[in-house]
Design a protein around this motif. Structure first.
Motif, short mmCIF file in Angstrom:
data_model
loop_
_atom_site.label_atom_id
_atom_site.label_comp_id
_atom_site.label_asym_id
_atom_site.label_seq_id
_atom_site.Cartn_x
_atom_site.Cartn_y
_atom_site.Cartn_z
N ASN A 107 0.79 -1.23 0.00
CA ASN A 107 0.00 0.00 0.00
C ASN A 107 0.83 1.28 0.00
O ASN A 107 0.25 2.37 0.02
CB ASN A 107 -0.96 -0.01 1.19
N TYR A 108 2.14 1.16 -0.01
CA TYR A 108 2.98 2.34 -0.24
C TYR A 108 4.36 1.87 -0.70
O TYR A 108 4.80 0.75 -0.38
CB TYR A 108 3.07 3.25 0.98
N ALA A 109 5.02 2.70 -1.45
CA ALA A 109 6.36 2.36 -1.93
C ALA A 109 7.33 2.37 -0.76
O ALA A 109 7.48 3.38 -0.08
CB ALA A 109 6.81 3.36 -3.00
N GLY A 110 7.98 1.24 -0.54
CA GLY A 110 8.87 1.09 0.59
C GLY A 110 8.39 0.10 1.62
O GLY A 110 9.14 -0.30 2.52
N GLU A 111 7.14 -0.34 1.51
CA GLU A 111 6.60 -1.30 2.47
C GLU A 111 7.39 -2.61 2.41
O GLU A 111 7.69 -3.13 1.33
CB GLU A 111 5.13 -1.55 2.19
N ALA A 112 7.73 -3.15 3.57
CA ALA A 112 8.55 -4.36 3.65
C ALA A 112 7.76 -5.59 3.22
O ALA A 112 6.62 -5.80 3.66
CB ALA A 112 9.08 -4.55 5.06
N ILE A 113 8.40 -6.41 2.37
CA ILE A 113 7.78 -7.64 1.88
C ILE A 113 8.52 -8.87 2.39
O ILE A 113 7.91 -9.91 2.67
CB ILE A 113 7.75 -7.65 0.33
#
Length: 764
Positions: A107-113
């Motif tokens: 849901n946002y650029a940079g969210e940890a996967i």
């Protein structure tokens, strides 16, 4: 009076280790056998994860493990905690799940996967390149506004909550009857906290207990969440904070990385450490502010304020961060309606989700936002009504004889003398000489403006705090506190307070903080609470300790209790020179095996909050040809009640004002329409430098608080609370006569140049 007692400008004793490179930060620790963690983060702002393949990364050289949300199932609860707002009219705020590691959607650029654990950081970074992920893109919502593409399908219009406070009918009626009505639209720009020390953590698992060390603002909130999410008994969770290089609110809450590192250490049975890089932090550290506001004032024919009406749209980012929902609502209300005597108020806050990083507390947390709105409005109202802005404030101040004053928002201001502080500020700022300085600036091709802000702040956080005082075998006295220094000087000022009350030599006091094993309960640091709550707790604990030692003093001095007095750090026999210090009595207790004398601990409750207030006067110059806006003169007069250490208070104000100048003049988080952060490095995100902050006289007009025994008021966030409106009002004053009648932060050269050119064209 001791030179190390309270109200003395004692130099910070912790500075020696900081300045000589012997501070003890998270990044200074690499536990034996520790592995290194790096995070694979989403490159897009909003998408479904259709496929995630980490197999190649798991086989890469130096890689120990790659963990995804699937690896947490049955072990770590993959959801972050947050405070959910209770709506006065009923119901609660929305609660979309914020995962530790994204599972099916980002849901946002940079969210940890995923988290990669490797023998070296370099090996971990190399493995990131081998992770394959397929995304099904989703529409991106970037506007701080209700509606638009949905961030979370279950939340209509992206509306996290619709919060209303006040008597709308009475307020509307007051507006209908008003002789003057003023409305102002404002944007409170998003900023990045950017502490000197980035976030970091390391975790150790011994088969039963987890130990997590973070650079934070307290240990107990994280301890509680780790226990719950890792399904551990609280006794099996230890959290520590070593030295912390700046927090500013941003380190006062939990982040997904802390839980992921802890779970990785448990699954690998090996210590794991992670340090955030600057660009990574700028994407993922919770931001501050980001409000769009319409604020209105109603005045009678004599320019007396009769009502306030405010509508705010607050951006929460993609998820609720821990305190994200209460900041633009309950915390903003703590100082609404500022220092003004008005009871008809209505506040409506709509909070929305966007595909950006989460928003949470940043220095002031709700109070700078409120005061910025109010003080911009007072200046603008004065211009609209053709009256002096200073006199308009003075006319509407809460009178001294009305204290304690119950505000329309439910706060009880205990004391205040706003006219006295204002008069001192005008004197120290030499406002009478402003016209001459303005003329001098004009000769060098610059417009000069003067702006004022009268702020009030509410101390936040728990009103209870714990203290433990222990006499150690090595002759030191250990002072255990429940707060956490992030650079404020706690080690010095708390030693001053204990020394003043007990007579324990200043140099014999050893400061202990930030360890949930050694300090079982505390409130941490935030909301300018630390010195007020901890200081009063230290005093109360010391009084109990003195009373306990009195019985031993009776025996040693062979005197009845009625003939004993405690003063100047010792028990005296009245009318004689015979005395015994607490240090001497502690040695007696140790020799006699009376160990119960050697430790005293207590949880103190401060009955009420205090309300620091003050006046900031700024002068700025605007270069006519370039639009460059610079703060050239700045004066502060504060009422902090009884000061514990004037030098440390001044330092806190200077730092807060610097951050306020930064937001007002240059700091601004910018995303593109696809949700990519464009200001993700210090090449693109401007922070104030030394040349951007003028020398700053600091003066006090003190009215001791009646809400605590010492009479103190907090000072940590006051500088920022006052600076935003003072600087912006000054900038608008500089260009008002040249046709620019509205500006918003940040006042960058390009924006100011554009406003000036537009005014010039309109005038032609």
């Amino acid at each position: 009076m001791s030179k190390f007692g309270i109200s003395q400008p004692v130099k910070r004793r912790e500075d020696r280790r900081f300045l000589t490179g012997t501070g003890d930060y998270v990044d200074d620790h690499t536990p034996n056998g520790a592995a290194f963690a790096v995070f694979f983060r989403s490159p897009v702002a909003h998408a479904k994860i259709s496929q995630l393949d980490v197999s190649a990364a798991r086989e890469a050289d130096g890689v120990i493990a790659v963990l995804t949300a699937a690896d947490f199932k049955g072990k770590l609860i993959n959801a972050m905690d947050c405070d959910i707002l209770d709506i006065p009219s009923g119901g609660r705020g929305a609660k979309p799940t914020r995962p530790v590691l994204a599972d099916s959607e980002v849901n946002y650029a940079g969210e940890a996967i995923a988290i990669v654990i490797a023998e070296t950081i370099e090996a971990g970074k190399d493995a990131l390149e081998l992770i394959e992920v397929d995304f099904d893109d989703l529409p991106v919502h970037m506007e701080t506004a209700v509606g638009g593409p949905l961030v979370h399908n279950e939340i209509a219009n992206n509306l996290a909550f619709d919060y209303a406070f006040g008597d709308k009918s009475a307020t509307d009626q007051a507006f209908a009857k008003a002789a003057h009505r003023v409305s102002l639209d404002l944007i409170d720009n998003r900023v990045i906290a950017a502490p000197m020390e980035p976030r970091g953590a390391f975790a150790e698992w011994d088969g039963t207990r987890i130990h997590v060390a973070v650079g934070g603002q307290g240990v107990w909130v994280l301890k509680k969440e780790l226990a719950r999410k890792m399904k551990l008994d609280k006794a099996n969770v230890r959290v520590t904070n070593p030295d912390v290089g700046g927090g500013f609110g941003m380190k006062g809450y939990n982040y997904p990385e802390y839980l992921a590192v802890a779970e990785a250490a448990r699954q690998l049975n090996r210590p794991v450490r992670w340090m955030c890089e600057r660009g990574e932090g700028m994407m993922n550290d919770a931001g501050g502010r980001d409000h769009v506001t319409t604020i209105e004032a109603a005045f009678d024919a004599g320019h007396k304020l009769t009502a306030l009406r405010t509508h705010v749209v607050a951006n929460l980012g993609a998820y609720n961060s821990m305190y994200g929902q209460i900041i633009p609502s309950e915390l903003l209300l703590k100082v609404y309606p500022g220092v003004y005597d008005v009871q008809n108020v209505y506040l409506n806050v709509k909070a929305v989700y966007t595909n950006t990083g989460p928003i949470d507390a940043y220095r002031g947390a709700g109070r700078p936002e409120a005061i910025y709105q109010l003080e911009r409005l007072m200046d603008y109202s004065a211009r609209q009504m053709g009256v002096d802005a200073i006199e308009l404030r003075r006319k509407n101040f809460i009178p001294v004889d009305k204290f304690p004053y119950a505000t329309a928002s439910g706060e009880l201001y205990d004391v205040g003398d706003f006219p006295r502080v204002l008069d001192r500020a005008l004197l120290e700022a030499d406002t009478k000489g402003f016209a001459s300085r303005k003329a001098t600036s004009a000769k060098s091709g610059k417009y000069r403006g003067l702006g004022l802000c009268y702020y009030i702040e509410s101390i936040l956080g728990d009103q209870n705090e714990t203290t433990k005082i222990g006499f150690a075998e090595d002759g030191m006295v250990d002072l255990y506190v429940g707060t956490q220094s992030n650079g404020q000087g706690h080690e010095t000022v708390f030693a001053q307070i204990l020394h003043e009350r007990s007579g324990v030599p200043f140099e014999n006091i050893r400061f202990v903080q930030g360890d949930s094993d050694r300090i079982p309960m505390g409130g941490g640091t935030g909301g300018s609470r630390s010195v007020t709550m901890q200081g009063n707790s230290i005093n109360a604990t010391t009084d109990i300790m003195i009373e306990k030692f009195k019985a031993l003093a009776e025996d040693e001095l062979e005197v009845a209790a009625a003939d004993l007095v405690f003063e100047d750090g010792a028990f005296h026999i009245a009318g004689t020179d015979r005395k015994m210090t607490l240090m001497a009595l502690a040695e007696v207790a140790r020799r006699q095996g009376k160990t119960d004398f050697l430790t005293t601990e207590y949880e103190n409750i401060v009955p009420g909050r205090s309300y620091p207030n003050g006046c900031h006067v700024a002068e700025v110059e605007v270069e006519i040809d370039t639009g460059a806006t610079k703060v050239v003169k700045y004066t502060v007069v504060d009422d902090f009640g009884r000061l514990m250490n004037p030098m440390l208070a001044q330092g806190q104000v200077h730092g807060g004002v610097a951050q306020g100048i930064g937001q007002a003049i240059m700091e601004h988080v910018v995303y593109n329409e696809d949700g990519q952060l464009l200001t993700g490095s210090f090449m693109d995100y401007a922070l104030p430098r030394a040349q951007d902050v003028p020398l700053m006289p600091f003066h006090v007009e003190l009215t001791p608080s009646t809400a605590n025994d010492i009479g103190m008021k907090g000072c940590g966030e006051a500088g920022t609370v006052g600076a935003l409106a003072a600087v912006t009002n000054a900038a608008l004053d500089a260009v008002w006569d040249h046709g620019v009648h509205h500006i918003d932060m940040p006042i960058t050269p390009l924006r100011m140049w554009t406003w000036l050119k537009a005014a010039q064209v309109a005038a032609e």
